[in-house]
Design an enzyme around this catalytic site. Structure first.
Site, PDB file in Angstrom:
ATOM      1  N   TYR A   1      24.502  40.172  38.651  1.00  0.00           N
ATOM      2  CA  TYR A   1      23.681  40.641  39.782  1.00  0.00           C
ATOM      3  C   TYR A   1      22.202  40.375  39.558  1.00  0.00           C
ATOM      4  O   TYR A   1      21.454  40.120  40.501  1.00  0.00           O
ATOM      5  CB  TYR A   1      23.932  42.126  40.036  1.00  0.00           C
ATOM      6  CG  TYR A   1      25.261  42.369  40.701  1.00  0.00           C
ATOM      7  CD1 TYR A   1      25.456  41.928  42.005  1.00  0.00           C
ATOM      8  CD2 TYR A   1      26.306  42.987  40.038  1.00  0.00           C
ATOM      9  CE1 TYR A   1      26.686  42.099  42.627  1.00  0.00           C
ATOM     10  CE2 TYR A   1      27.529  43.165  40.657  1.00  0.00           C
ATOM     11  CZ  TYR A   1      27.722  42.729  41.952  1.00  0.00           C
ATOM     12  OH  TYR A   1      28.915  42.898  42.574  1.00  0.00           O
TER      13      TYR A   1
ATOM     14  N   GLU B   1      51.634  43.094  24.648  1.00  0.00           N
ATOM     15  CA  GLU B   1      50.989  42.617  25.875  1.00  0.00           C
ATOM     16  C   GLU B   1      50.849  43.706  26.939  1.00  0.00           C
ATOM     17  O   GLU B   1      49.788  43.901  27.499  1.00  0.00           O
ATOM     18  CB  GLU B   1      51.770  41.415  26.447  1.00  0.00           C
ATOM     19  CG  GLU B   1      51.159  40.856  27.716  1.00  0.00           C
ATOM     20  CD  GLU B   1      51.911  39.640  28.265  1.00  0.00           C
ATOM     21  OE1 GLU B   1      52.829  39.139  27.586  1.00  0.00           O
ATOM     22  OE2 GLU B   1      51.560  39.190  29.354  1.00  0.00           O
TER      23      GLU B   1
ATOM     24  N   ASP C   1      55.606  39.096  26.748  1.00  0.00           N
ATOM     25  CA  ASP C   1      56.645  38.591  27.639  1.00  0.00           C
ATOM     26  C   ASP C   1      57.095  37.226  27.131  1.00  0.00           C
ATOM     27  O   ASP C   1      56.415  36.616  26.294  1.00  0.00           O
ATOM     28  CB  ASP C   1      56.089  38.411  29.065  1.00  0.00           C
ATOM     29  CG  ASP C   1      55.824  39.741  29.761  1.00  0.00           C
ATOM     30  OD1 ASP C   1      56.423  40.757  29.346  1.00  0.00           O
ATOM     31  OD2 ASP C   1      55.014  39.750  30.709  1.00  0.00           O
TER      32      ASP C   1
END
Lengths: 379, 685
Positions: free
Chosen positions: A113, A212, A264
């Site tokens: 910003y 994970e 996974d």
């Protein structure tokens, strides 16, 4: 515009802000000096940087990690993109020096910003600002913390018999056991996990298991896996943040604990493992600081999907593309990884770690993990 | 081609034996039957098309009439819905008006007109159009046509209701009145007919749009059935020069036509007939013709009959004659094509109007013809669709049978890929944000059918269209290449004007030193000589400046050359004055003062007030710097026959002095940001 998030308080003034090396900013002024010299000598301003690309990763035998190779790229004001990045670099350097003068720090998002006021130099995405900070790290051989820039805390958590001493916001050193002194959420990692902030004060754990998904961390905690097998559970939260990787590296290095990674069974999880164990492409300049070369991949592997007859999904087009890209990634160049990737491509299947629940809630802690860990020689 | 010959149903005589049997069946075919059988070729085969044909015939008549009388045409078309499939069309104009006694024949008698025998270009020619529309209205709604017309000499307008007697091909006046009309002269026709109103490619709106483009001197207003009013305002106060009527040329003469001319000739002798009533026959040629035909020069024209006529025509064709003249043609002209396209397409803000191409007149079978092409590119024109092709024959838009038209064939057989457009397989209509206007003007256009919807393929016409298209396409290619260079240049300008000064300011402040002179870096990044023309209408004139900036790292003496349309060149005043000019070619040149790196010089240019000129009309050439280092100008072409410019000599000497300048080998370096942006680089997180 990045999506809205809860706003954090503006830059904090705090005596306990991350310690900054006294000479931290000298190289940034050196960069300005070099560009100034080029301009004064009538040369088109340019900088040379090592390419942070997959093709420019090279394996450091001694450290066991993948770092940046020797290929260099040039950022030149001859082209519009290059000229813009050069200009941004010095808006950034200016801002960093200003923060140092005022003893402030800023989050990466705040920086994004701040750049609103940089005219042509304004960043178009947070991605762009992050990449430029990494460029500056490489150019100056410093860490972004040296530049007083830090990510928002992302709360990756630790559960297990690990005692740490953390110097908190108020400068008070707290001793915390990550199993007995914390709630169900575990111990939340701050963004700074360096020694001046966190010291290890003892553990009875025999290994670290980095996971994970949060759901799997909760499953292991609820089933008492950490106590039963003397394990430290570390939640990776998907692609792990720098602090998470750094913390893992310290656990492995300072406490000599074996580290296994449980994710996974899909191409994206392979990449999570690679960035933990070998180093990530974008931060390859920091591999010797962030990577944990001793980490081992536990699963879910392509053969697990077959052997355990796990419920699976068909590989999507992007999955196949990602696997094929991994075959050209030097980090996956070992025979083991190649056969793993090829097996997944051949079977065309992927599975989540929680698919193990097919056999009941205790299956993962009673059967799958003990079997895999024994096989790996950890148990 | 000729209406009577091709469609006379009684032409064939049956063999004698059957004749007897058939004789009983022989009878005259009524006009109504004839019309019914030939609806298609007359343009009345379905309700939507009948409406368009009706509008087209009425509007063509209106514009032709006004032009002939030297009046700037004002045409209004109002279409309203009476019931399902029944519409009222009112077309009113400010033309000269029609005398009372002529009104019935003009509007309600087929094959009646003033232009059929005139050997000049006109929109309508055969006197079928408007009467066919009246007949169609009569047949489909049983309503008469209501015609109001006023000539300037009379105080009131005549209002007639007319039907066409289909047995006799004669007009019948159903009612008659006089009325006051609030205009000095003009004609209005009101028809109620079976019709369907639609928009889109083959619609009254598109027809009027096309008409407005090629007739910028006309104002056309359309009121659609839903009340929408579309106005195509007048964009030019000049009437196109009226095509002069020329005598027929023997090369295009048919036997019957010759017979008609001979019969109606008032000339005292055949010799005079040949030289005065035909085109291209000199007295010497006439003598030779008569000798060949074995006819005495003193013969009275009407007495030349039968075989004599045939011999006369054969001789005319055997003797070399002067080629047909082109005064009978009325081209639109480059200026008006540009104005018309701008007027109608302005709201699409096209980025490029190519200079229109007007080919010189050519002759085909005794009739002159010429081809004109206009090309518009970019802006709001759709980029992913086939180009829009606007076809015109004698200033009339052709909306049907695009696929069968010689214009379409010529466009499709060109490889537009060479000119920067997409084209599947290099043939067919190209794809891109482009509009092409192709106008074929001729005293006799070979249409594929009586409906005059498409031009028949013909090698000579095809060749001319192709040449005109190629000329226009070359302008397009030049524009596209200029554009890509401009894009490249605008990036460089952004670097040197916006980024570099800030970069210098930032780094200087960080090291605490004064900002260095950026000239050497600026010229290294740009390394071009830039020519920029700024031109705008001002209170008392049209003017501005031409700026030449040396963004190269070396001082240069440059020679600047200008080429502009000669008419514009005559109007221009330059300061400083050119060092040399060639007014008939619209050329001028200057030797510019020596320009240091990053230095600029300017010429001012002024035109009289309201001159239609813009920066695009100037073609600039520069000598003294190589092609790759030029922006907004091209290197001087070799065919300019001017002395070797001093700048060229100086540049060559300077280059020799400097010797080979070492070039930074950045070509071999990897662009860091480009490499980072490659998808493979982002495999990770």
């Amino acid at each position: 515009m990045p999506p809205k998030r809860a706003r954090k308080p503006a830059t904090t003034t705090d005596a306990d802000a991350p310690k900054v090396r006294a000479d931290a900013l000298a190289p940034t002024v050196g960069l300005a000096g070099e560009i100034y010299r080029q301009l004064a000598d009538g040369e088109i301003p340019r900088m040379r940087l090592p390419l942070r690309t997959k093709q420019n990763l090279s394996f450091q035998m001694r450290e066991g990690v993948w770092k940046l190779g020797r290929s260099m790229g040039t950022r030149s004001a001859r082209k519009l993109d290059g000229a813009l990045m050069l200009l941004r670099t010095f808006y950034l350097v200016d801002f960093i020096n200003e923060m140092a003068r005022d003893a402030k720090t800023s989050t990466l998002r705040e920086l994004y910003y701040i750049s609103e006021g940089w005219d042509e130099g304004k960043f178009h995405s947070e991605d762009e600002s992050n990449l430029l900070i990494e460029d500056l790290e490489v150019l100056c051989d410093r860490l972004r913390e040296d530049f007083r820039l830090h990510p928002e805390e992302n709360g990756a958590s630790v559960i297990g018999d690990l005692t740490i001493k953390e110097r908190n916001r108020k400068g008070v050193v707290k001793t915390i056991n990550c199993r007995d002194d914390v709630g169900d959420g575990g111990y939340a990692l701050p963004f700074n996990v360096e020694k001046e902030k966190i010291e290890f004060a003892g553990t009875n754990a025999k290994f670290v298991i980095a996971i994970e998904c949060g759901g799997m961390v909760d499953r292991l905690a609820e089933n008492g896996f950490d106590e039963q097998h003397d394990a430290i559970l570390l939640h990776l939260k998907g692609q792990p943040a720098r602090s998470t990787r750094r913390f893992l590296r310290r656990l492995s290095e300072e406490l000599s604990l074996p580290v296994v990674v449980f994710t996974d069974g899909d191409p994206w999880s392979f990449r999570i493992f690679a960035s933990v164990a070998y180093g990530a492409i974008k931060t390859a300049h920091l591999s010797s600081y962030l990577a944990t070369p001793n980490a081992e991949f536990l699963g879910v592997t392509a053969s697990d999907i077959e052997n355990y007859e796990l419920p699976s999904d068909k590989l999507s087009e992007q999955d196949v593309h990602a696997l094929e890209a991994e075959l050209t990634d030097p980090r996956f160049g070992t025979a083991d990884w190649r056969s793993e990737i090829q097996l997944m491509l051949k079977n065309g299947k992927k599975a989540e770690q929680q698919s193990l629940a097919k056999y009941g809630l205790n299956y993962v802690t009673d059967h799958y993990l003990p079997e895999k860990l024994t096989e790996m020689g950890v148990l | 081609m000729d209406y009577e010959r091709s469609s006379s149903p009684l032409a064939a005589v049956p063999p004698p034996t059957i004749a007897q049997q058939l004789a009983a069946k022989q009878r005259e075919i009524s006009i109504a039957e004839f019309f019914e059988r030939n609806r298609q070729i007359l343009g009345f085969d379905n309700p939507a098309r009948s409406l368009l044909t009706t509008v087209k015939e009425a509007v063509d008549n209106s514009i032709d009439g006004a032009e002939e009388a030297g009046i700037l045409p004002d045409v209004s078309v109002a279409i309203s819905k009476e019931s399902e499939e029944r519409y009222k069309v009112v077309v009113a104009d400010n033309g000269p008006g029609i005398l009372r006694r002529e009104i019935p024949n003009v509007f309600a008698r087929l094959l009646y007109g003033s232009r059929f025998h005139a050997n000049r270009q006109a929109r309508g020619q055969q006197g079928i159009g408007i009467s066919a529309a009246v007949l169609y209205a009569n047949l489909t709604t049983a309503r008469p046509a209501r015609v109001t017309s006023k000539v300037e000499e009379e105080d009131a307008a005549h209002v007639l209701e007319l039907v066409l007697d289909t047995q006799k091909n004669q007009p019948r006046v159903v009612s008659e009145d006089v009325a006051l009309w609030d205009r000095p002269h003009g004609t209005s026709i009101e028809l109620v007919l079976k019709a369907r109103y639609q928009r889109g490619r083959q619609s009254p709106l598109e027809y009027l749009r096309g008409t407005a483009i090629v007739n910028p001197h006309a104002q056309i207003v359309l009121t659609e059935p839903d009340g929408t009013k579309v106005t195509f305002p007048r964009a030019s106060a000049e009437l196109p020069p009226l095509a002069r009527e020329t005598a027929p040329h023997p090369y295009g003469l048919e036997l019957g036509e010759l017979g008609y001319l001979l019969k109606s000739s008032k000339r005292p002798s055949l010799g005079e007939f040949l030289t005065k009533e035909l085109q291209g026959v000199s007295p010497r040629a006439a003598k030779e013709v008569l000798e060949r035909a074995g006819l005495p020069a003193s013969t009275k024209p009407p007495s030349v009959l039968g075989p004599d006529q045939e011999r006369l025509l054969e001789s005319l064709r055997a003797v070399p004659l002067v080629a047909p003249r082109s005064e009978g043609l009325s081209p639109i002209g480059a200026m008006l094509i540009k104005r018309g396209l701008r007027n109608v397409l302005g709201e699409l803000r096209p980025e490029f109007f190519a200079p229109p191409v007007s080919r010189p007149p050519k002759v085909r079978g005794g009739f002159p013809f010429m081809v004109e092409v206009g090309l518009v590119y970019g802006g709001g024109l759709p980029a992913d669709q086939p180009i829009q092709l606007l076809r015109f024959a004698n200033r009339v838009p052709l909306l049907f049978q695009q696929g069968a038209c010689a214009i379409t064939a010529a466009v499709g057989s060109m490889d537009w890929r060479r000119y920067g457009l997409d084209q599947k397989g290099g043939s067919g209509l190209p794809i891109g944000p482009m509009l092409l206007l192709v106008h074929v003007a001729s005293t006799k256009i070979p249409f594929t059918s009586e409906a005059k919807e498409a031009i028949a393929e013909d090698p000579e016409i095809d060749r001319e269209i192709t040449l005109a298209l190629q000329a226009a396409a070359r302008h397009l290619r030049a524009h596209l290449s200029r554009k890509s260079r401009r894009d490249f240049a605008s990036e460089k300008f952004a670097i040197i004007q916006k980024i570099l000064p800030k970069l210098a300011e930032k780094t200087s402040a960080l090291v605490g030193k004064p900002v260095p002179d950026l000239t050497p870096v600026v010229t290294k990044i740009m390394d071009v000589v830039n020519v920029e023309t700024l031109l705008e209408p001002r209170a008392s004139d049209v003017g501005g400046a031409v700026e030449v900036t040396n963004y190269t790292p070396r001082a240069r003496v440059l020679e600047l050359f200008l080429e502009v349309e000669p008419e514009l060149a005559k109007l221009a005043t330059f300061s400083p004055a050119p060092d040399g000019t060639e007014p008939e070619l619209g050329r001028a040149w200057w030797t510019l003062p020596r320009l240091a790196p990053n230095a600029r010089t300017r010429l001012t240019v002024t035109f009289p007030k309201r001159t239609e000129v813009e920066a695009n009309d100037f073609d600039w050439y520069i000598a003294g710097v190589d092609e790759g280092r030029l922006l907004g100008a091209d290197p001087l072409p070799g065919d300019w026959d001017v002395r070797l410019p001093r700048a060229v000599v100086e540049a060559a000497e300077a280059a020799a002095e400097e010797g080979a300048v070492p070039v930074a080998d950045e070509g071999t370096e990897v662009d860091y940001d480009a490499a980072e942006a490659s998808p493979q680089a982002r495999d990770d997180d």
